[in-house]
Design a protein around this motif. Structure first.
Motif, PDB file in Angstrom:
ATOM      1  N   GLU A 133       5.081   1.221 -13.223  1.00  0.00           N
ATOM      2  CA  GLU A 133       4.771   2.234 -12.215  1.00  0.00           C
ATOM      3  C   GLU A 133       3.292   2.619 -12.249  1.00  0.00           C
ATOM      4  O   GLU A 133       2.695   2.904 -11.209  1.00  0.00           O
ATOM      5  CB  GLU A 133       5.648   3.466 -12.433  1.00  0.00           C
ATOM      6  CG  GLU A 133       7.105   3.233 -12.045  1.00  0.00           C
ATOM      7  CD  GLU A 133       8.022   4.341 -12.531  1.00  0.00           C
ATOM      8  OE1 GLU A 133       7.505   5.425 -12.879  1.00  0.00           O
ATOM      9  OE2 GLU A 133       9.245   4.122 -12.574  1.00  0.00           O
ATOM     10  N   LYS A 134       2.704   2.624 -13.431  1.00  0.00           N
ATOM     11  CA  LYS A 134       1.281   2.958 -13.542  1.00  0.00           C
ATOM     12  C   LYS A 134       0.426   1.929 -12.802  1.00  0.00           C
ATOM     13  O   LYS A 134      -0.606   2.270 -12.226  1.00  0.00           O
ATOM     14  CB  LYS A 134       0.869   3.026 -15.015  1.00  0.00           C
ATOM     15  CG  LYS A 134       1.426   4.234 -15.738  1.00  0.00           C
ATOM     16  CD  LYS A 134       0.994   4.244 -17.202  1.00  0.00           C
ATOM     17  CE  LYS A 134       1.577   5.451 -17.936  1.00  0.00           C
ATOM     18  NZ  LYS A 134       1.193   5.460 -19.374  1.00  0.00           N
ATOM     19  N   ILE A 135       0.858   0.673 -12.813  1.00  0.00           N
ATOM     20  CA  ILE A 135       0.139  -0.388 -12.096  1.00  0.00           C
ATOM     21  C   ILE A 135       0.418  -0.305 -10.603  1.00  0.00           C
ATOM     22  O   ILE A 135      -0.503  -0.283  -9.786  1.00  0.00           O
ATOM     23  CB  ILE A 135       0.560  -1.777 -12.627  1.00  0.00           C
ATOM     24  CG1 ILE A 135       0.216  -1.919 -14.107  1.00  0.00           C
ATOM     25  CG2 ILE A 135      -0.090  -2.890 -11.806  1.00  0.00           C
ATOM     26  CD1 ILE A 135       0.813  -3.149 -14.767  1.00  0.00           C
ATOM     27  N   SER A 136       1.690  -0.234 -10.240  1.00  0.00           N
ATOM     28  CA  SER A 136       2.083  -0.293  -8.828  1.00  0.00           C
ATOM     29  C   SER A 136       1.625   0.921  -8.031  1.00  0.00           C
ATOM     30  O   SER A 136       1.430   0.824  -6.816  1.00  0.00           O
ATOM     31  CB  SER A 136       3.603  -0.438  -8.722  1.00  0.00           C
ATOM     32  OG  SER A 136       4.263   0.613  -9.400  1.00  0.00           O
ATOM     33  N   GLU A 137       1.455   2.059  -8.702  1.00  0.00           N
ATOM     34  CA  GLU A 137       1.044   3.282  -8.001  1.00  0.00           C
ATOM     35  C   GLU A 137      -0.469   3.500  -8.016  1.00  0.00           C
ATOM     36  O   GLU A 137      -0.959   4.435  -7.384  1.00  0.00           O
ATOM     37  CB  GLU A 137       1.710   4.499  -8.640  1.00  0.00           C
ATOM     38  CG  GLU A 137       3.210   4.536  -8.437  1.00  0.00           C
ATOM     39  CD  GLU A 137       3.843   5.632  -9.261  1.00  0.00           C
ATOM     40  OE1 GLU A 137       3.109   6.327  -9.983  1.00  0.00           O
ATOM     41  OE2 GLU A 137       5.067   5.788  -9.176  1.00  0.00           O
ATOM     42  N   SER A 138      -1.195   2.652  -8.714  1.00  0.00           N
ATOM     43  CA  SER A 138      -2.634   2.865  -8.851  1.00  0.00           C
ATOM     44  C   SER A 138      -3.368   2.618  -7.533  1.00  0.00           C
ATOM     45  O   SER A 138      -2.900   1.874  -6.664  1.00  0.00           O
ATOM     46  CB  SER A 138      -3.198   1.920  -9.916  1.00  0.00           C
ATOM     47  OG  SER A 138      -3.127   0.570  -9.470  1.00  0.00           O
ATOM     48  N   THR A 151       0.815  -1.219   0.000  1.00  0.00           N
ATOM     49  CA  THR A 151       0.000   0.000   0.000  1.00  0.00           C
ATOM     50  C   THR A 151       0.844   1.262   0.000  1.00  0.00           C
ATOM     51  O   THR A 151       0.391   2.308  -0.462  1.00  0.00           O
ATOM     52  CB  THR A 151      -0.927   0.042   1.226  1.00  0.00           C
ATOM     53  OG1 THR A 151      -0.136  -0.112   2.403  1.00  0.00           O
ATOM     54  CG2 THR A 151      -1.974  -1.048   1.183  1.00  0.00           C
ATOM     55  N   SER A 152       2.046   1.188   0.539  1.00  0.00           N
ATOM     56  CA  SER A 152       2.897   2.381   0.653  1.00  0.00           C
ATOM     57  C   SER A 152       4.042   2.366  -0.355  1.00  0.00           C
ATOM     58  O   SER A 152       5.103   2.933  -0.096  1.00  0.00           O
ATOM     59  CB  SER A 152       3.445   2.500   2.077  1.00  0.00           C
ATOM     60  OG  SER A 152       4.229   1.366   2.418  1.00  0.00           O
ATOM     61  N   TYR A 153       3.819   1.721  -1.502  1.00  0.00           N
ATOM     62  CA  TYR A 153       4.842   1.657  -2.545  1.00  0.00           C
ATOM     63  C   TYR A 153       5.316   3.052  -2.928  1.00  0.00           C
ATOM     64  O   TYR A 153       4.516   3.970  -3.139  1.00  0.00           O
ATOM     65  CB  TYR A 153       4.270   0.953  -3.775  1.00  0.00           C
ATOM     66  CG  TYR A 153       5.205   0.927  -4.964  1.00  0.00           C
ATOM     67  CD1 TYR A 153       6.255   0.019  -5.026  1.00  0.00           C
ATOM     68  CD2 TYR A 153       5.023   1.821  -6.017  1.00  0.00           C
ATOM     69  CE1 TYR A 153       7.119  -0.005  -6.125  1.00  0.00           C
ATOM     70  CE2 TYR A 153       5.872   1.799  -7.116  1.00  0.00           C
ATOM     71  CZ  TYR A 153       6.927   0.884  -7.161  1.00  0.00           C
ATOM     72  OH  TYR A 153       7.762   0.869  -8.236  1.00  0.00           O
ATOM     73  N   LEU A 154       6.638   3.211  -3.008  1.00  0.00           N
ATOM     74  CA  LEU A 154       7.235   4.490  -3.364  1.00  0.00           C
ATOM     75  C   LEU A 154       7.787   4.444  -4.783  1.00  0.00           C
ATOM     76  O   LEU A 154       8.483   3.505  -5.151  1.00  0.00           O
ATOM     77  CB  LEU A 154       8.371   4.832  -2.389  1.00  0.00           C
ATOM     78  CG  LEU A 154       7.961   5.073  -0.938  1.00  0.00           C
ATOM     79  CD1 LEU A 154       9.203   5.204  -0.059  1.00  0.00           C
ATOM     80  CD2 LEU A 154       7.094   6.328  -0.821  1.00  0.00           C
ATOM     81  N   ASN A 155       7.483   5.463  -5.545  1.00  0.00           N
ATOM     82  CA  ASN A 155       7.989   5.588  -6.898  1.00  0.00           C
ATOM     83  C   ASN A 155       9.501   5.779  -6.851  1.00  0.00           C
ATOM     84  O   ASN A 155       9.992   6.742  -6.243  1.00  0.00           O
ATOM     85  CB  ASN A 155       7.318   6.792  -7.564  1.00  0.00           C
ATOM     86  CG  ASN A 155       7.809   7.037  -8.964  1.00  0.00           C
ATOM     87  OD1 ASN A 155       8.953   7.410  -9.176  1.00  0.00           O
ATOM     88  ND2 ASN A 155       6.935   6.847  -9.934  1.00  0.00           N
ATOM     89  N   PRO A 156      10.272   4.875  -7.470  1.00  0.00           N
ATOM     90  CA  PRO A 156      11.736   4.978  -7.399  1.00  0.00           C
ATOM     91  C   PRO A 156      12.292   6.306  -7.900  1.00  0.00           C
ATOM     92  O   PRO A 156      13.227   6.860  -7.314  1.00  0.00           O
ATOM     93  CB  PRO A 156      12.215   3.814  -8.273  1.00  0.00           C
ATOM     94  CG  PRO A 156      11.112   2.811  -8.181  1.00  0.00           C
ATOM     95  CD  PRO A 156       9.859   3.636  -8.157  1.00  0.00           C
ATOM     96  N   PHE A 157      11.716   6.825  -8.991  1.00  0.00           N
ATOM     97  CA  PHE A 157      12.216   8.093  -9.517  1.00  0.00           C
ATOM     98  C   PHE A 157      11.965   9.231  -8.535  1.00  0.00           C
ATOM     99  O   PHE A 157      12.873  10.019  -8.230  1.00  0.00           O
ATOM    100  CB  PHE A 157      11.571   8.424 -10.862  1.00  0.00           C
ATOM    101  CG  PHE A 157      12.070   9.716 -11.443  1.00  0.00           C
ATOM    102  CD1 PHE A 157      13.221   9.733 -12.217  1.00  0.00           C
ATOM    103  CD2 PHE A 157      11.412  10.910 -11.195  1.00  0.00           C
ATOM    104  CE1 PHE A 157      13.712  10.929 -12.735  1.00  0.00           C
ATOM    105  CE2 PHE A 157      11.886  12.110 -11.700  1.00  0.00           C
ATOM    106  CZ  PHE A 157      13.047  12.131 -12.479  1.00  0.00           C
TER     107      PHE A 157
END
Length: 245
Positions: free
Chosen positions: A121-126, A51-57
């Motif tokens: 990233e579009k999937i993991s951040e959704s 739930t708290s996945y952080l965008n690497p960039f």
């Protein structure tokens, strides 16, 4: 017992991929790996952080700015410019979101060598992804929590990455000891650091940000570096020579 094991696994898995993949690889380029392993780390970070996945960039870019402007007015997450830890977390999130959403001008040189996998990233951040992971955590608690009071621990799982970041970036600029005199207030939190995977040897890291091993004195210990050396030996990653102790 199962819930306690789950908390520990989630805590350390999330922490490991935050410090090794997001911090030491994405932000500082301390080691290199091939495309297969890089994508494997993207996926493993998503699983570990949930739930708290952080965008690497966004994480890496913000962290580089933090090093450039530690504790001055341009620092995106300095305790010196926040009244309490909650306003500090909100300010950090706001800056992170601006980078992620491209509401902030991105400096080309500062963004070099930060890994990207935009389709993933579009999937993991959704929100669908975050709700799915929230559902997984809730299901585990429904199945294995000994009593209802354990459900009060669920927010720890939901906000695992921000909790790690708040502990390290707030308290490691407030309390602890210093090995190096610098123009910032970064500190080391050993022995509390044992629970933080090497990250809270913060004064050491600010003094020598290119070093893969955050430990400097004989009693300090960086468990993430030990695992990195194992991965290096197995040729999963290659730690750059200047990053080695």
């Amino acid at each position: 017992m199962i819930i306690l094991v789950f908390i520990l696994l989630h805590w350390y898995a999330s922490l490991f991929f935050q410090t090794v993949f997001l911090h030491r690889y994405a932000a500082h380029s301390m080691f290199k790996m091939n495309r297969f392993w890089e994508k494997a780390f993207f996926i493993a970070t998503w699983i570990a952080q949930g739930t708290s996945y952080l965008n690497p960039f966004a994480y890496a870019y913000m962290h580089r700015i933090h090093h450039m402007h530690a504790e001055n007015e341009k620092d995106p997450h300095s305790p010196e410019h926040s009244g309490n830890i909650f306003s500090f977390m909100l300010k950090t999130y706001d800056y992170y979101a601006k980078i992620k959403n491209r509401d902030l001008a991105i400096e080309k040189e500062l963004s070099m060598r930060i890994p990207r996998w935009e389709k993933f990233e579009k999937i993991s951040e959704s929100w669908l992804s975050r709700l799915m992971w929230a559902g997984v955590y809730i299901a585990i608690y429904i199945l294995y929590a000994p009593n209802i009071y354990f459900f009060f621990l669920l927010p720890v799982h939901f906000f695992m990455s921000p909790i790690h970041g708040a502990i390290i970036n707030w308290f490691s600029h407030k309390i602890g000891y210093k090995n190096f005199k610098q123009d910032n207030h970064s500190t080391n939190l050993f022995p509390i650091e044992i629970f933080l995977g090497g990250e809270a040897l913060h004064n050491n890291h600010h003094a020598q940000p290119w070093k893969a091993n955050f430990a400097r004195r004989w009693f300090e210990f960086d468990p993430s570096y030990v695992i990195m050396r194992m991965m290096h030996a197995l040729k999963i990653i290659t730690i750059h020579k200047n990053a080695l102790k």
